[in-house]
Design a protein around this motif. Structure first.
Motif, PDB file in Angstrom:
ATOM      1  N   ASP A   7     -32.233  -9.516  -2.723  1.00  0.00           N
ATOM      2  CA  ASP A   7     -31.560 -10.517  -1.912  1.00  0.00           C
ATOM      3  C   ASP A   7     -30.247 -10.997  -2.535  1.00  0.00           C
ATOM      4  O   ASP A   7     -29.736 -12.053  -2.186  1.00  0.00           O
ATOM      5  N   GLY A   8     -29.704 -10.217  -3.471  1.00  0.00           N
ATOM      6  CA  GLY A   8     -28.422 -10.552  -4.074  1.00  0.00           C
ATOM      7  C   GLY A   8     -27.310 -10.507  -3.039  1.00  0.00           C
ATOM      8  O   GLY A   8     -27.353  -9.724  -2.092  1.00  0.00           O
ATOM      9  N   ALA A   9     -26.288 -11.338  -3.218  1.00  0.00           N
ATOM     10  CA  ALA A   9     -25.206 -11.443  -2.244  1.00  0.00           C
ATOM     11  C   ALA A   9     -23.950 -10.677  -2.636  1.00  0.00           C
ATOM     12  O   ALA A   9     -23.024 -10.580  -1.838  1.00  0.00           O
ATOM     13  N   ASP A  10     -23.885 -10.130  -3.834  1.00  0.00           N
ATOM     14  CA  ASP A  10     -22.675  -9.451  -4.302  1.00  0.00           C
ATOM     15  C   ASP A  10     -22.881  -7.942  -4.272  1.00  0.00           C
ATOM     16  O   ASP A  10     -23.436  -7.364  -5.205  1.00  0.00           O
ATOM     17  N   LEU A  11     -22.430  -7.303  -3.179  1.00  0.00           N
ATOM     18  CA  LEU A  11     -22.536  -5.856  -3.050  1.00  0.00           C
ATOM     19  C   LEU A  11     -21.170  -5.231  -3.266  1.00  0.00           C
ATOM     20  O   LEU A  11     -20.202  -5.561  -2.591  1.00  0.00           O
ATOM     21  N   GLU A  12     -21.098  -4.321  -4.235  1.00  0.00           N
ATOM     22  CA  GLU A  12     -19.853  -3.656  -4.593  1.00  0.00           C
ATOM     23  C   GLU A  12     -19.693  -2.386  -3.754  1.00  0.00           C
ATOM     24  O   GLU A  12     -20.574  -1.533  -3.751  1.00  0.00           O
ATOM     25  N   PRO A  13     -18.571  -2.228  -3.010  1.00  0.00           N
ATOM     26  CA  PRO A  13     -18.392  -1.036  -2.196  1.00  0.00           C
ATOM     27  C   PRO A  13     -18.106   0.197  -3.050  1.00  0.00           C
ATOM     28  O   PRO A  13     -17.566   0.102  -4.148  1.00  0.00           O
ATOM     29  N   GLY A  14     -18.486   1.349  -2.538  1.00  0.00           N
ATOM     30  CA  GLY A  14     -18.226   2.626  -3.193  1.00  0.00           C
ATOM     31  C   GLY A  14     -18.510   3.746  -2.222  1.00  0.00           C
ATOM     32  O   GLY A  14     -18.586   3.526  -1.018  1.00  0.00           O
ATOM     33  N   PHE A  15     -18.681   4.989  -2.725  1.00  0.00           N
ATOM     34  CA  PHE A  15     -18.999   6.110  -1.858  1.00  0.00           C
ATOM     35  C   PHE A  15     -19.787   7.153  -2.628  1.00  0.00           C
ATOM     36  O   PHE A  15     -19.827   7.134  -3.856  1.00  0.00           O
ATOM     37  N   ILE A  16     -20.443   8.043  -1.896  1.00  0.00           N
ATOM     38  CA  ILE A  16     -21.210   9.147  -2.476  1.00  0.00           C
ATOM     39  C   ILE A  16     -20.280  10.347  -2.554  1.00  0.00           C
ATOM     40  O   ILE A  16     -19.768  10.807  -1.534  1.00  0.00           O
ATOM     41  N   GLU A  17     -20.043  10.866  -3.742  1.00  0.00           N
ATOM     42  CA  GLU A  17     -19.124  11.990  -3.910  1.00  0.00           C
ATOM     43  C   GLU A  17     -19.795  13.309  -3.566  1.00  0.00           C
ATOM     44  O   GLU A  17     -20.949  13.543  -3.892  1.00  0.00           O
ATOM     45  N   ASP A  18     -19.058  14.163  -2.894  1.00  0.00           N
ATOM     46  CA  ASP A  18     -19.481  15.538  -2.620  1.00  0.00           C
ATOM     47  C   ASP A  18     -18.431  16.431  -3.266  1.00  0.00           C
ATOM     48  O   ASP A  18     -17.292  16.451  -2.834  1.00  0.00           O
ATOM     49  N   ASN A  19     -18.793  17.133  -4.324  1.00  0.00           N
ATOM     50  CA  ASN A  19     -17.810  17.973  -5.002  1.00  0.00           C
ATOM     51  C   ASN A  19     -18.183  19.445  -4.924  1.00  0.00           C
ATOM     52  O   ASN A  19     -17.819  20.239  -5.765  1.00  0.00           O
ATOM     53  N   ASP A  53     -21.006   5.261   3.622  1.00  0.00           N
ATOM     54  CA  ASP A  53     -20.483   4.148   2.828  1.00  0.00           C
ATOM     55  C   ASP A  53     -21.631   3.643   1.961  1.00  0.00           C
ATOM     56  O   ASP A  53     -22.753   3.474   2.442  1.00  0.00           O
ATOM     57  N   ALA A  54     -21.371   3.440   0.696  1.00  0.00           N
ATOM     58  CA  ALA A  54     -22.405   2.986  -0.243  1.00  0.00           C
ATOM     59  C   ALA A  54     -21.996   1.651  -0.848  1.00  0.00           C
ATOM     60  O   ALA A  54     -20.827   1.437  -1.151  1.00  0.00           O
ATOM     61  N   PHE A  55     -22.989   0.786  -1.022  1.00  0.00           N
ATOM     62  CA  PHE A  55     -22.757  -0.511  -1.653  1.00  0.00           C
ATOM     63  C   PHE A  55     -23.802  -0.695  -2.746  1.00  0.00           C
ATOM     64  O   PHE A  55     -24.990  -0.522  -2.502  1.00  0.00           O
ATOM     65  N   ARG A  56     -23.332  -1.029  -3.966  1.00  0.00           N
ATOM     66  CA  ARG A  56     -24.229  -1.244  -5.109  1.00  0.00           C
ATOM     67  C   ARG A  56     -24.372  -2.723  -5.364  1.00  0.00           C
ATOM     68  O   ARG A  56     -23.389  -3.458  -5.458  1.00  0.00           O
ATOM     69  N   CYS A  57     -25.625  -3.169  -5.476  1.00  0.00           N
ATOM     70  CA  CYS A  57     -25.883  -4.567  -5.807  1.00  0.00           C
ATOM     71  C   CYS A  57     -25.531  -4.772  -7.280  1.00  0.00           C
ATOM     72  O   CYS A  57     -26.016  -4.050  -8.149  1.00  0.00           O
ATOM     73  N   THR A  58     -24.675  -5.756  -7.562  1.00  0.00           N
ATOM     74  CA  THR A  58     -24.275  -6.002  -8.950  1.00  0.00           C
ATOM     75  C   THR A  58     -25.386  -6.695  -9.745  1.00  0.00           C
ATOM     76  O   THR A  58     -25.323  -6.741 -10.966  1.00  0.00           O
ATOM     77  N   ARG A  59     -26.396  -7.189  -9.054  1.00  0.00           N
ATOM     78  CA  ARG A  59     -27.516  -7.871  -9.717  1.00  0.00           C
ATOM     79  C   ARG A  59     -28.614  -6.903 -10.157  1.00  0.00           C
ATOM     80  O   ARG A  59     -29.079  -6.952 -11.286  1.00  0.00           O
TER      81      ARG A  59
END
Length: 71
Positions: A7-19, A53-59
């Motif tokens: 239930d953390g409120a700080d989600l950091e945006p990012g992405f899943i890399e395909d190489n 689109d991926a979001f990582r919880c900083t908590r």
């Protein structure tokens, strides 16, 4: 948005890399079950592709994944 794990409120945006070979540098989601072609690769012809689109919880570092249509 909130983390569905802690239930953390700080989600950091990012992405899943395909190489992989001939990749565009980002992961995509394709609806339906995985079907393999004659050479073992995924059959994708005629199927819509959605950017992930991926979001990582900083908590707790849990990843939340969402898809959006390709621009």
């Amino acid at each position: 948005m909130r983390c569905t794990q802690c239930d953390g409120a700080d989600l950091e945006p990012g992405f899943i890399e395909d190489n992989g070979e001939a990749s565009q540098g980002y992961g995509r989601w394709i609806p339906g079950p995985l079907e393999r072609g004659i050479f073992g690769g995924a059959r994708r012809m005629g199927k819509p592709r959605w950017i992930i689109d991926a979001f990582r919880c900083t908590r707790c570092s849990h990843l939340e994944l969402f898809v959006r249509p390709k621009d």
